[in-house]
Design a protein around this motif. Sequence first.
Motif, mmCIF file in Angstrom:
data_model
loop_
_atom_site.group_PDB
_atom_site.id
_atom_site.type_symbol
_atom_site.label_atom_id
_atom_site.label_comp_id
_atom_site.label_asym_id
_atom_site.label_seq_id
_atom_site.Cartn_x
_atom_site.Cartn_y
_atom_site.Cartn_z
ATOM 1 N N TYR A 1 99.957 63.964 43.290
ATOM 2 C CA TYR A 1 101.330 63.798 43.763
ATOM 3 C C TYR A 1 102.322 64.240 42.688
ATOM 4 O O TYR A 1 103.355 64.827 42.982
ATOM 5 N N VAL A 2 101.979 63.966 41.421
ATOM 6 C CA VAL A 2 102.822 64.377 40.291
ATOM 7 C C VAL A 2 102.854 65.899 40.195
ATOM 8 O O VAL A 2 103.911 66.495 39.965
ATOM 9 N N LEU A 3 101.698 66.526 40.378
ATOM 10 C CA LEU A 3 101.628 67.985 40.332
ATOM 11 C C LEU A 3 102.446 68.603 41.458
ATOM 12 O O LEU A 3 103.154 69.606 41.247
ATOM 13 N N LEU A 4 102.385 68.022 42.638
ATOM 14 C CA LEU A 4 103.166 68.528 43.770
ATOM 15 C C LEU A 4 104.660 68.392 43.499
ATOM 16 O O LEU A 4 105.463 69.249 43.895
ATOM 17 N N GLU A 5 105.041 67.330 42.817
ATOM 18 C CA GLU A 5 106.455 67.132 42.487
ATOM 19 C C GLU A 5 106.926 68.215 41.508
ATOM 20 O O GLU A 5 108.054 68.714 41.618
ATOM 21 N N GLU A 6 106.062 68.587 40.565
ATOM 22 C CA GLU A 6 106.432 69.655 39.630
ATOM 23 C C GLU A 6 106.588 70.985 40.369
ATOM 24 O O GLU A 6 107.484 71.783 40.060
ATOM 25 N N ILE A 7 105.717 71.214 41.340
ATOM 26 C CA ILE A 7 105.837 72.418 42.171
ATOM 27 C C ILE A 7 107.170 72.406 42.907
ATOM 28 O O ILE A 7 107.868 73.422 43.005
ATOM 29 N N ARG A 8 107.549 71.243 43.403
ATOM 30 C CA ARG A 8 108.820 71.129 44.118
ATOM 31 C C ARG A 8 109.991 71.456 43.199
ATOM 32 O O ARG A 8 110.928 72.173 43.585
ATOM 33 N N LEU A 9 109.943 70.950 41.973
ATOM 34 C CA LEU A 9 111.010 71.238 41.017
ATOM 35 C C LEU A 9 111.092 72.738 40.728
ATOM 36 O O LEU A 9 112.178 73.299 40.583
ATOM 37 N N GLY A 10 109.918 73.372 40.660
ATOM 38 C CA GLY A 10 109.891 74.815 40.453
ATOM 39 C C GLY A 10 110.504 75.565 41.613
ATOM 40 O O GLY A 10 111.234 76.551 41.427
ATOM 41 N N THR A 11 110.229 75.107 42.836
ATOM 42 C CA THR A 11 110.792 75.777 44.012
ATOM 43 C C THR A 11 112.299 75.541 44.097
ATOM 44 O O THR A 11 113.027 76.379 44.643
ATOM 45 N N ASP A 12 112.768 74.410 43.557
ATOM 46 C CA ASP A 12 114.214 74.173 43.500
ATOM 47 C C ASP A 12 114.880 75.257 42.656
ATOM 48 O O ASP A 12 115.957 75.757 42.995
ATOM 49 N N VAL B 1 94.690 71.078 46.212
ATOM 50 C CA VAL B 1 94.772 69.635 45.965
ATOM 51 C C VAL B 1 93.987 68.856 47.013
ATOM 52 O O VAL B 1 93.349 67.844 46.714
ATOM 53 N N ASN B 2 94.013 69.346 48.240
ATOM 54 C CA ASN B 2 93.388 68.618 49.349
ATOM 55 C C ASN B 2 91.934 68.986 49.617
ATOM 56 O O ASN B 2 91.295 68.381 50.470
ATOM 57 N N GLN B 3 91.396 69.969 48.892
ATOM 58 C CA GLN B 3 90.075 70.483 49.257
ATOM 59 C C GLN B 3 88.959 69.436 49.146
ATOM 60 O O GLN B 3 87.993 69.471 49.901
ATOM 61 N N ASP B 4 89.119 68.500 48.231
ATOM 62 C CA ASP B 4 88.092 67.460 48.078
ATOM 63 C C ASP B 4 88.601 66.094 48.519
ATOM 64 O O ASP B 4 88.034 65.072 48.182
ATOM 65 N N ARG B 5 89.648 66.109 49.295
ATOM 66 C CA ARG B 5 90.269 64.851 49.703
ATOM 67 C C ARG B 5 90.397 64.791 51.214
ATOM 68 O O ARG B 5 90.890 65.716 51.839
ATOM 69 N N VAL B 6 89.961 63.714 51.784
ATOM 70 C CA VAL B 6 90.108 63.514 53.222
ATOM 71 C C VAL B 6 91.428 62.805 53.462
ATOM 72 O O VAL B 6 91.633 61.671 53.037
ATOM 73 N N VAL B 7 92.359 63.498 54.121
ATOM 74 C CA VAL B 7 93.673 62.918 54.397
ATOM 75 C C VAL B 7 93.654 62.282 55.770
ATOM 76 O O VAL B 7 93.430 62.951 56.772
ATOM 77 N N ARG B 8 93.880 61.002 55.826
ATOM 78 C CA ARG B 8 93.888 60.283 57.102
ATOM 79 C C ARG B 8 95.319 59.907 57.462
ATOM 80 O O ARG B 8 96.048 59.345 56.652
ATOM 81 N N ALA B 9 95.699 60.230 58.662
ATOM 82 C CA ALA B 9 97.048 59.884 59.110
ATOM 83 C C ALA B 9 97.186 58.375 59.201
ATOM 84 O O ALA B 9 96.233 57.659 59.479
ATOM 85 N N ILE B 10 98.383 57.899 58.924
ATOM 86 C CA ILE B 10 98.667 56.469 59.052
ATOM 87 C C ILE B 10 98.870 56.201 60.539
ATOM 88 O O ILE B 10 99.968 56.327 61.067
ATOM 89 N N THR B 11 97.795 55.882 61.208
ATOM 90 C CA THR B 11 97.812 55.828 62.674
ATOM 91 C C THR B 11 98.722 54.745 63.239
ATOM 92 O O THR B 11 99.061 54.769 64.415
ATOM 93 N N SER B 12 99.115 53.779 62.395
ATOM 94 C CA SER B 12 99.995 52.727 62.896
ATOM 95 C C SER B 12 101.438 53.216 63.009
ATOM 96 O O SER B 12 102.284 52.530 63.554
ATOM 97 N N TYR B 13 101.718 54.394 62.480
ATOM 98 C CA TYR B 13 103.058 54.969 62.533
ATOM 99 C C TYR B 13 103.117 56.106 63.548
ATOM 100 O O TYR B 13 102.177 56.889 63.668
ATOM 101 N N PRO B 14 104.235 56.241 64.252
ATOM 102 C CA PRO B 14 104.398 57.366 65.181
ATOM 103 C C PRO B 14 104.505 58.687 64.408
ATOM 104 O O PRO B 14 104.827 58.709 63.224
#
Length: 218
Positions: free
Chosen positions: A35-46, A76-89
């Motif tokens: 998440y920290v790495l993604l934030e740095e990417i965001r700052l770069g895109t800014d 970042v996601n290649q080794d991570r299973v992302v599960r949606a928070i199903t309790s949220y719309p």
Amino acid sequence: MLKIQKMLVCAMARLDDVTVMNLVKQGLEMGINPYVLLEEIRLGTDRVGELYSKGEYFLSDLIMASEIFKDVLALVNQDRVVRAITSYPTVVFGTVAEDIHDIGKNITTGIMRYNGFDICDLGVNVPGEKFVEALKLHNSRIVCLTGLITEAFDSMKNTIQMVEESGLRSQTTVIIGGLVNESVRKYTGADYWATDCTKVTELCRSILVTKKKMAQSL
């Protein structure tokens, strides 16, 4: 660790895709929070966006920045299973009619998906009725409208009016993003405005938690 993060921002601002990917790999190997790495990417895109506004970068550079981000997110996601928070719309996203800019939207939805949100991304140049259809289809409680040109402000306003006319406004929180501020929020009739991709994630989480608590108390 801090050195890698600073280098990552600079490499992203230069659109140096090879260096960006190598730095992200190093960061992951060192145990830096993705998440920290993604934030740095965001700052770069800014910075890319700032250079674009000054006329030093062009539309093709914005597109390249968006593609680099997509590659980073895949890594970042290649080794991570992302599960949606199903309790949220599902949260509905889209760049409004008359606008085709999507780098901020893509980064925001990428970060939100990484954090487990279920996203319906309608793409760019989306007419108001498509947002209404998506809200009904997914029983969504949040819609995020983005735009980077002044023409988008009227499209945002018209879209929100369509949501009102559909009878969904009272149950739908509207967030606008892109080249926006408080004056634009008031003009369009949106509930919130945001220019920080990571803050949108926290805002949506807070809104959905509040809505869930209110529904449970009824």
